[in-house]
Every structure is written in C-alpha cells, then in structure tokens.
Motif scaffolding. Structure first.
Motif, PDB file in Angstrom:
ATOM      1  N   LEU A  89       0.908  -1.138   0.036  1.00 39.53           N
ATOM      2  CA  LEU A  89       0.128   0.036  -0.054  1.00 39.53           C
ATOM      3  C   LEU A  89       0.992   1.334  -0.021  1.00 39.53           C
ATOM      4  O   LEU A  89       0.524   2.109  -0.721  1.00 39.53           O
ATOM      5  CB  LEU A  89      -0.930  -0.008   1.115  1.00 39.53           C
ATOM      6  N   LEU A  90       2.037   1.356   0.859  1.00 43.64           N
ATOM      7  CA  LEU A  90       2.640   2.640   1.008  1.00 43.64           C
ATOM      8  C   LEU A  90       3.550   2.771  -0.334  1.00 43.64           C
ATOM      9  O   LEU A  90       3.867   4.130  -0.538  1.00 43.64           O
ATOM     10  CB  LEU A  90       3.557   2.403   2.384  1.00 43.64           C
ATOM     11  N   PHE A  91       4.322   1.522  -0.716  1.00 43.91           N
ATOM     12  CA  PHE A  91       5.278   1.882  -1.728  1.00 43.91           C
ATOM     13  C   PHE A  91       5.235   1.705  -3.117  1.00 43.91           C
ATOM     14  O   PHE A  91       5.766   2.098  -4.077  1.00 43.91           O
ATOM     15  CB  PHE A  91       6.642   1.071  -1.370  1.00 43.91           C
ATOM     16  N   VAL A  92       4.187   0.474  -3.571  1.00 38.88           N
ATOM     17  CA  VAL A  92       4.113   0.134  -4.970  1.00 38.88           C
ATOM     18  C   VAL A  92       2.800  -0.182  -5.781  1.00 38.88           C
ATOM     19  O   VAL A  92       2.426   0.012  -6.722  1.00 38.88           O
ATOM     20  CB  VAL A  92       4.955  -1.175  -5.151  1.00 38.88           C
ATOM     21  N   GLY A  93       1.741  -0.152  -4.787  1.00 37.91           N
ATOM     22  CA  GLY A  93       0.354  -0.290  -5.357  1.00 37.91           C
ATOM     23  C   GLY A  93      -0.221   0.569  -6.431  1.00 37.91           C
ATOM     24  O   GLY A  93      -0.512   0.383  -7.528  1.00 37.91           O
ATOM     25  N   ALA A  94      -0.252   1.934  -5.894  1.00 39.91           N
ATOM     26  CA  ALA A  94      -0.920   3.020  -6.805  1.00 39.91           C
ATOM     27  C   ALA A  94       0.187   3.127  -8.036  1.00 39.91           C
ATOM     28  O   ALA A  94      -0.185   3.298  -9.072  1.00 39.91           O
ATOM     29  CB  ALA A  94      -1.165   4.103  -6.052  1.00 39.91           C
ATOM     30  N   PRO A  95       1.600   3.329  -7.691  1.00 37.20           N
ATOM     31  CA  PRO A  95       2.526   3.688  -8.617  1.00 37.20           C
ATOM     32  C   PRO A  95       2.377   2.510  -9.743  1.00 37.20           C
ATOM     33  O   PRO A  95       2.422   2.760 -10.869  1.00 37.20           O
ATOM     34  CB  PRO A  95       3.791   3.686  -7.941  1.00 37.20           C
ATOM     35  N   LEU A  96       2.369   1.438  -9.545  1.00 33.72           N
ATOM     36  CA  LEU A  96       2.292   0.146 -10.378  1.00 33.72           C
ATOM     37  C   LEU A  96       1.155   0.213 -11.510  1.00 33.72           C
ATOM     38  O   LEU A  96       1.078   0.030 -12.564  1.00 33.72           O
ATOM     39  CB  LEU A  96       2.287  -1.186  -9.997  1.00 33.72           C
ATOM     40  N   ARG A  97      -0.196   0.829 -10.738  1.00 36.74           N
ATOM     41  CA  ARG A  97      -1.093   1.015 -11.447  1.00 36.74           C
ATOM     42  C   ARG A  97      -1.100   2.122 -12.673  1.00 36.74           C
ATOM     43  O   ARG A  97      -1.283   2.178 -13.743  1.00 36.74           O
ATOM     44  CB  ARG A  97      -2.421   1.171 -10.755  1.00 36.74           C
ATOM     45  N   ARG A  98      -0.453   3.175 -12.093  1.00 38.52           N
ATOM     46  CA  ARG A  98      -0.150   4.436 -13.109  1.00 38.52           C
ATOM     47  C   ARG A  98       0.878   4.067 -13.907  1.00 38.52           C
ATOM     48  O   ARG A  98       0.894   4.812 -15.111  1.00 38.52           O
ATOM     49  CB  ARG A  98       0.351   5.553 -12.074  1.00 38.52           C
ATOM     50  N   HIS A 244       1.532 -12.796  -8.833  1.00 41.50           N
ATOM     51  CA  HIS A 244       0.099 -12.702  -9.174  1.00 41.50           C
ATOM     52  C   HIS A 244      -0.727 -11.544  -8.132  1.00 41.50           C
ATOM     53  O   HIS A 244      -1.800 -11.375  -8.370  1.00 41.50           O
ATOM     54  CB  HIS A 244      -0.657 -14.039  -8.583  1.00 41.50           C
ATOM     55  N   VAL A 245       0.020 -11.175  -7.033  1.00 44.24           N
ATOM     56  CA  VAL A 245      -0.521 -10.013  -6.475  1.00 44.24           C
ATOM     57  C   VAL A 245      -0.093  -8.783  -7.078  1.00 44.24           C
ATOM     58  O   VAL A 245      -1.295  -8.070  -7.233  1.00 44.24           O
ATOM     59  CB  VAL A 245       0.410  -9.814  -4.763  1.00 44.24           C
ATOM     60  N   LEU A 246       0.749  -8.547  -7.797  1.00 45.00           N
ATOM     61  CA  LEU A 246       1.271  -7.148  -8.396  1.00 45.00           C
ATOM     62  C   LEU A 246       0.261  -7.150  -9.524  1.00 45.00           C
ATOM     63  O   LEU A 246      -0.144  -6.050 -10.028  1.00 45.00           O
ATOM     64  CB  LEU A 246       2.643  -7.120  -8.509  1.00 45.00           C
ATOM     65  N   ILE A 397      11.948  -3.650  -7.612  1.00 44.68           N
ATOM     66  CA  ILE A 397      10.526  -3.059  -7.814  1.00 44.68           C
ATOM     67  C   ILE A 397      10.391  -1.828  -7.205  1.00 44.68           C
ATOM     68  O   ILE A 397       9.908  -0.873  -7.715  1.00 44.68           O
ATOM     69  CB  ILE A 397       9.399  -4.069  -7.679  1.00 44.68           C
ATOM     70  N   VAL A 398      10.816  -1.903  -5.920  1.00 46.87           N
ATOM     71  CA  VAL A 398      10.994  -0.634  -5.127  1.00 46.87           C
ATOM     72  C   VAL A 398      11.758   0.195  -5.502  1.00 46.87           C
ATOM     73  O   VAL A 398      11.454   1.508  -5.577  1.00 46.87           O
ATOM     74  CB  VAL A 398      11.232  -1.075  -3.486  1.00 46.87           C
ATOM     75  N   LEU A 399      12.968  -0.160  -5.945  1.00 48.98           N
ATOM     76  CA  LEU A 399      13.965   0.990  -6.355  1.00 48.98           C
ATOM     77  C   LEU A 399      13.486   1.575  -7.888  1.00 48.98           C
ATOM     78  O   LEU A 399      13.412   2.766  -7.995  1.00 48.98           O
ATOM     79  CB  LEU A 399      15.298   0.396  -6.383  1.00 48.98           C
ATOM     80  N   ARG A 478       5.826  10.211 -13.628  1.00 53.66           N
ATOM     81  CA  ARG A 478       4.302   9.538 -13.814  1.00 53.66           C
ATOM     82  C   ARG A 478       3.846   8.604 -12.870  1.00 53.66           C
ATOM     83  O   ARG A 478       2.795   8.435 -12.824  1.00 53.66           O
ATOM     84  CB  ARG A 478       4.371   8.793 -15.362  1.00 53.66           C
ATOM     85  N   LEU A 479       4.972   7.802 -12.416  1.00 53.26           N
ATOM     86  CA  LEU A 479       4.319   6.878 -11.452  1.00 53.26           C
ATOM     87  C   LEU A 479       3.777   7.538 -10.050  1.00 53.26           C
ATOM     88  O   LEU A 479       2.729   7.040  -9.471  1.00 53.26           O
ATOM     89  CB  LEU A 479       5.359   5.947 -10.874  1.00 53.26           C
ATOM     90  N   HIS A 480       4.313   8.609  -9.806  1.00 45.20           N
ATOM     91  CA  HIS A 480       3.756   9.642  -8.567  1.00 45.20           C
ATOM     92  C   HIS A 480       2.623  10.512  -8.846  1.00 45.20           C
ATOM     93  O   HIS A 480       2.585  11.277  -7.920  1.00 45.20           O
ATOM     94  CB  HIS A 480       4.751   9.777  -7.833  1.00 45.20           C
ATOM     95  N   GLN A 481       2.349  10.622  -9.914  1.00 46.82           N
ATOM     96  CA  GLN A 481       1.356  11.881 -10.251  1.00 46.82           C
ATOM     97  C   GLN A 481       0.101  11.397  -9.848  1.00 46.82           C
ATOM     98  O   GLN A 481      -0.565  10.547 -10.529  1.00 46.82           O
ATOM     99  CB  GLN A 481       1.501  12.147 -11.815  1.00 46.82           C
TER     100      GLN A 481
END
Length: 484
Positions: A89-98, A244-246, A397-399, A478-481
């Motif tokens: 939730l904190l690090f990758v969820g929304a950026p991966l969708r964007r 399968h989660v990502l 992925i995090v980096l 773009r990932l963080h917009q």
C-alpha cells in the motif's frame, strides 16, 4: 458416506467455478480483457479476488498446522503475510497501476529501457510462480487422499486441469469473479467449523492450559532472534515480489482504486488469518496427538469429525474440503493468469490465442514438478517462495518506483545476485544436514540476501557509465502523479 460428501462438495465447487469462468469468458474478447480485465475491477471486487488468490494452501491448511505444532511461533506467518500488504500500500500499489503496464516484465522494461532486464525479470517471475503453484498441487493431493482415500495424483491433476482450462477460456476477466467467490467460500469453510467447535468445547467444559496453547519457550525467543527477524523481513518484502499479487493492481481503474483495494485486502485477509489461527489453537487443546503423528497439515480436515458427532461432523468436513479446494484453485488461478501474460508476451507474441496456450503450459509444467517432489510442510514451502521473491524481485521493484538513478545494469545485477544467493542458500540448507552456526543463515537467508541484492542494484547503477535511461525521470514522475 463421508467420502461421498467430500467428493460431492469438491464437485459442486468445481461446477460453480466453471460456471463463473464460462460467464466471464463470454465477455472476454480483447487482449486487455485477458491480461488486466480491461482495468475495470472495482476496489471491493478486486480486494476479494486478491484475497482469494493470496490465501493459499499454505494458509488454509498449513497455518493451522503450524500453530498446532509450535503454538505462538506460528503467528509470525499471518502477521508477516498481512503486514506485507501495508508495504504494498505504501510503496508500490498505486504507482504500479499508474505505470500502464500489463505485467511486471512490462514495467521493468519501460522503467529501465532494456529487453535483457525484461527477459531476466520474466525468468524470475516464472520461477516464483512455479515454486508457488507446486505447494497448491501438493495440498490438493493431500486433501483428496485424506478425505476420500484417492491416490495423491488425483487432486493435483484436477486442480491443474480446472485452473488451466478456466484461465485459458476467459483470462483475467473471468478469473476475477471466480477468485472473489472463492475467498468467501474459504472464509465460510473455516468460520463455521471454528464457531461450532468452540461451542462444543464450551459445552464440554474443557479447561484450556495456557502452558499448552502458548508454551513459554516458543515465540520470538524460541526460534532465535535472527530467525524471527529474517522470516519477518522475507514475509514483509516478499509480498512486493509476488507476480500474481502485483498484476492485480493493473486491473484497477486508477491508482486511487488500487490503494482502496489494498486497504480492503488487509481487512479481508486479517479476518481469515484470525479464523485459521484459531483452528490451530483449538487443535492444540482438543487434538494435540495430531502434531505427534506427523499430519499437522491435515488438522483442519480431521478436527471437525473428531469433535462433532455423526452427520454434522461429515457435513462440516465436506464444507472444509470445499474451502481447501477453493484455496488451491484460487491461488493457482492467480499464478497461472499472471504467468500466462508473461510467457505469452515474451515467447508467443502477446495475442489472445498465445495467452491461452501459455495458460495451459503454465498449469501443466508445475503439475509435472509436483509429481517429482514430495509434499512438505505447506506453510514452510510457501514461506520459501516469499524468501526468494523478496531477495530477487522486491528490491528492484521498490527502487524502480522510488529511485531515479536506477539503471538497466543495476536492475539486472540486483535480480541476479538476489536469486543466486537465495537459491544457493536454500539448496545448501537442504543438502547440508550437519548443524552449525550456518544453519539459520542458510535456512532463513532473507536478512542477508535482501541487503546484498539491494546493494548490488545501487552500486552497479552508480558506477554504470551509461547512466539511467533518458526517459527514466519522466517515467518515475508519472508513477507518482496523482489522478485528477
């Protein structure tokens, strides 16, 4: 009678699964439907589907067995599994969708601009997926053997064929509804027995000995500080590396929906872990001999018939069996659909027809491996997958999301170092039987493999004369917009 009810329960579950999959396949036409459900899954539906595929054989059968065997020690697994989603939730969820990607290799290639990095990511993703599918097939084999006396290969073949066929027919759009349904089946299949068993124990005036349920020598101090911390690190970061989660975040309409789905996932899986762990505690009180007989992974299947008389025990056991098969099917479906997307794009061109071919391959290859391996403790088998994912994929992925100076060579080095060190440690742990100071380091290597893999990413990126890809700064922005 009991065996007939159990087989009937499995048959009914498979029938509903196929009906839901067929309904989904009728509206699955485009590549986007098959790969990411046309990015149209609402938060609650996505949360139920994510929870359905995340709660695997290791959770449904293995967690209660782990609590039965070691008491408080077993609670580290659900704590790590649930808390891992906080990091997602904190690090990758929304950026991966964007990111707009279909798969994790898609994302890595777009981030660092390298097909070599993409291909290595694909290999790592496939290895993680296959390692995760094999315990599901083992769980299905054990379940049908225990409750119906069928040969071990029967349950594994049934799961592989149903999952491969359902994924091939409708892809992500069809599987989403199936997995959401299977989450509620799994929760009901353990919640009902737990409530009934507690009522029975209260009626029998059973005295609970705290020394038996929570032995003082167990818990954090019982396994050693290093082992506990290394395990927790693997479980926390391993979730970020599970393909399968990502891939589920790519099915959300936008980044905000991805975040809301993740919050709901934490609620749903925490509820399930509480029920599953309670079943293990009940077993420590009412059936401690199951730990001594070496059948701890079957405790949720055998406990209802012990404590509930006659037909009621048979009916509850049949419900549990249906829940167990829902776990095998849901997790295997999520893994196969995520792997099929990767294999289809990298080997067969990324069409709907190639997706279907890849889905069958990704179901049948782990089936062959399951015949060549011996079922071990399910929760520990799944735990090893988390260690490997956390070491090989999670740092990159995090980096990729948060560090603009990441280069293609850095990403390749990090995945290679993490996979090699973790794989080597786990193999050495299985081969070297003599105990020594190295035993916990090899059995739980996450505490040193993750930092070394991360260091490899950073150091190689910093000394890489080519530097980051020219579009990396714009892509990270773009990932963080935030969405408007």
């Amino acid at each position: 009678m009991n065996g007939v009810l159990n087989i009937a329960a499995v048959g009914l579950l498979i029938l509903v699964t196929l009906v839901l999959g067929y309904r989904g396949s009728r509206i699955s036409r485009t590549t986007s439907d098959f790969f990411v459900a046309s990015r149209s899954v609402p938060p609650l539906g996505n949360a139920a589907a994510i929870s359905g595929e995340y709660l695997s054989a290791g959770t449904f059968l293995g967690l209660a067995g782990a609590v039965l065997l070691v008491g408080a020690d077993g609670f580290w697994f659900p704590i790590g599994y649930a808390a891992g989603y906080l990091l997602v939730l904190l690090f990758v969820g929304a950026p991966l969708r964007r990111s707009g990607a279909y798969t994790i290799p898609d994302f890595i290639q777009a981030r660092v601009g390298s097909r070599t990095a993409r291909h290595l990511t694909s290999v790592v993703v496939v290895v993680i997926g296959w390692l995760y599918i094999v315990p599901q097939l083992h769980g299905a084999a054990i379940t049908m053997n225990v409750v119906a006396g069928l040969p071990l290969w029967v349950g594994a073949i049934v799961v592989a064929l149903v999952v491969g066929g359902a994924v091939a027919a409708g892809g992500m759009r069809a599987i989403t509804a199936v997995q959401a349904f299977q989450y509620w089946v799994k929760l009901t299949a353990l919640l009902v027995p737990v409530v009934l068993l507690i009522i029975v124990l209260i009626g029998d005036d059973v005295r609970v000995d705290p020394q038996l349920v929570f032995p003082p020598e167990r818990g954090p101090a019982g396994t050693g500080l290093y082992t506990t911390l290394s395990l927790m690190l693997a479980l926390l970061l391993g979730t970020i590396g599970l393909p399968h989660v990502l891939v589920r975040f790519y099915t959300s309409p936008d980044g905000g929906s991805a975040r809301r789905a993740t919050v709901l996932v934490i609620v749903l899986i925490s509820a399930f872990y509480a029920v599953s762990s309670t079943m293990g505690l009940i077993a420590r009180v009412a059936a401690p001999d199951l730990a001594e007989s070496g059948t701890a992974d079957t405790v949720v299947l055998t406990l209802p018939s012990r404590l509930l008389p006659g037909i009621w025990g048979d009916l509850v056991t049949a419900l549990v069996v249906a829940g167990a098969f829902a776990a095998f099917l849901a997790t295997s479906s999520g893994l196969v659909v995520s792997l099929a997307g990767v294999v289809s794009q990298d080997l067969f061109g990324g069409t709907v027809r190639s997706f279907r071919l890849a889905a069958m391959l990704c179901a049948l290859v782990p089936l062959a491996f399951s015949f060549l391996t011996v079922p071990d403790g399910l929760v520990s088998s799944v735990g090893l997958v988390f260690v490997f994912a956390a070491s090989s994929l999670s740092p990159v992925i995090v980096l990729s999301v948060w560090w603009r100076r990441l280069t293609a060579r850095g990403a390749i080095a990090g995945m290679a170092v993490g996979a090699a060190l973790c794989g080597g440690a786990l193999i050495a742990s299985a081969v070297i039987t003599a105990p020594g100071w190295w035993t916990p380091l090899l059995a739980q290597p996450a505490a040193w493999t993750i930092p070394l893999a991360t260091a490899a990413v950073v150091v190689v990126s910093l000394i890489d004369p080519r530097g980051p890809h020219p579009r990396s700064a714009r892509y990270v922005a773009r990932l963080h917009q935030p969405e408007v």
